[in-house]
Scaffold this motif. Structure first.
Motif, PDB file in Angstrom:
ATOM      1  N   TYR A   3      17.580  41.338 -26.122  1.00  0.00           N
ATOM      2  CA  TYR A   3      16.279  41.990 -26.085  1.00  0.00           C
ATOM      3  C   TYR A   3      15.238  40.993 -26.589  1.00  0.00           C
ATOM      4  O   TYR A   3      15.557  40.061 -27.326  1.00  0.00           O
ATOM      5  CB  TYR A   3      16.296  43.258 -26.944  1.00  0.00           C
ATOM      6  CG  TYR A   3      16.960  44.401 -26.204  1.00  0.00           C
ATOM      7  CD1 TYR A   3      16.204  45.343 -25.529  1.00  0.00           C
ATOM      8  CD2 TYR A   3      18.337  44.502 -26.142  1.00  0.00           C
ATOM      9  CE1 TYR A   3      16.798  46.366 -24.820  1.00  0.00           C
ATOM     10  CE2 TYR A   3      18.946  45.525 -25.435  1.00  0.00           C
ATOM     11  CZ  TYR A   3      18.169  46.448 -24.780  1.00  0.00           C
ATOM     12  OH  TYR A   3      18.756  47.464 -24.058  1.00  0.00           O
ATOM     13  N   CYS A  17      11.934  48.887 -35.671  1.00  0.00           N
ATOM     14  CA  CYS A  17      13.078  48.274 -34.993  1.00  0.00           C
ATOM     15  C   CYS A  17      14.029  47.611 -35.974  1.00  0.00           C
ATOM     16  O   CYS A  17      15.253  47.633 -35.793  1.00  0.00           O
ATOM     17  CB  CYS A  17      12.609  47.267 -33.950  1.00  0.00           C
ATOM     18  SG  CYS A  17      11.581  45.936 -34.620  1.00  0.00           S
ATOM     19  N   GLU A  47      14.779  49.233 -29.059  1.00  0.00           N
ATOM     20  CA  GLU A  47      13.776  49.493 -28.016  1.00  0.00           C
ATOM     21  C   GLU A  47      13.103  50.863 -28.118  1.00  0.00           C
ATOM     22  O   GLU A  47      11.864  50.939 -28.113  1.00  0.00           O
ATOM     23  CB  GLU A  47      14.403  49.301 -26.638  1.00  0.00           C
ATOM     24  CG  GLU A  47      13.418  49.465 -25.510  1.00  0.00           C
ATOM     25  CD  GLU A  47      14.059  49.298 -24.147  1.00  0.00           C
ATOM     26  OE1 GLU A  47      13.311  49.020 -23.199  1.00  0.00           O
ATOM     27  OE2 GLU A  47      15.292  49.462 -24.014  1.00  0.00           O
ATOM     28  N   ILE A  55       9.321  45.888 -27.113  1.00  0.00           N
ATOM     29  CA  ILE A  55      10.687  45.390 -26.963  1.00  0.00           C
ATOM     30  C   ILE A  55      11.206  45.685 -25.563  1.00  0.00           C
ATOM     31  O   ILE A  55      11.120  46.815 -25.079  1.00  0.00           O
ATOM     32  CB  ILE A  55      11.620  46.008 -28.021  1.00  0.00           C
ATOM     33  CG1 ILE A  55      11.085  45.685 -29.425  1.00  0.00           C
ATOM     34  CG2 ILE A  55      13.042  45.499 -27.835  1.00  0.00           C
ATOM     35  CD1 ILE A  55      11.828  46.363 -30.544  1.00  0.00           C
TER      36      ILE A  55
END
Length: 114
Positions: A3, A17, A47, A55
């Protein structure tokens, strides 16, 4: 695969996150967060919790933001793989991020950050 954190995070750094990442691979720089592509296990937990939608799975990065993948790769080529973001904040951002003007003032306001 990994990611990638892109432009909406610059000068915002919400860090929701970070709390969700099970492998502690999201590192904090002075202006933005970075996912270490060598430590990311592609679980995707980060995400959906990002309030600014910064993200992306690397294959899903918007075309204008694909260079953020290279920024993350370059950052950890220089920094190495510290083995855990909690104990290893980044002293500086990637030069491309450092060179950017202040950003995302509206996003900061919406999140209650000045």
């Amino acid at each position: 695969m990994a990611y990638v954190i892109a432009e909406p995070c610059i000068d915002v750094k919400d860090k929701a996150c970070v709390d969700e990442c099970p492998v502690d691979c999201i590192y904090e720089g002075p202006r933005t967060l970075y996912i270490n592509p060598n430590e990311c296990v592609d679980c995707g937990a980060c995400e959906p919790v990002c309030p600014v939608e910064a993200i992306f799975y690397e294959d899903d990065l918007p075309q204008d933001w694909t260079w953020y993948q290279q920024v993350a790769e370059d950052m950890f080529e220089r920094e190495g793989n510290p083995g855990g973001a909690q104990d290893h904040p980044l002293a500086q951002d990637d030069p491309k991020i450092e060179a950017m003007p202040p950003m995302n003032e509206e996003l900061r306001k919406n999140l209650g950050r000045s």
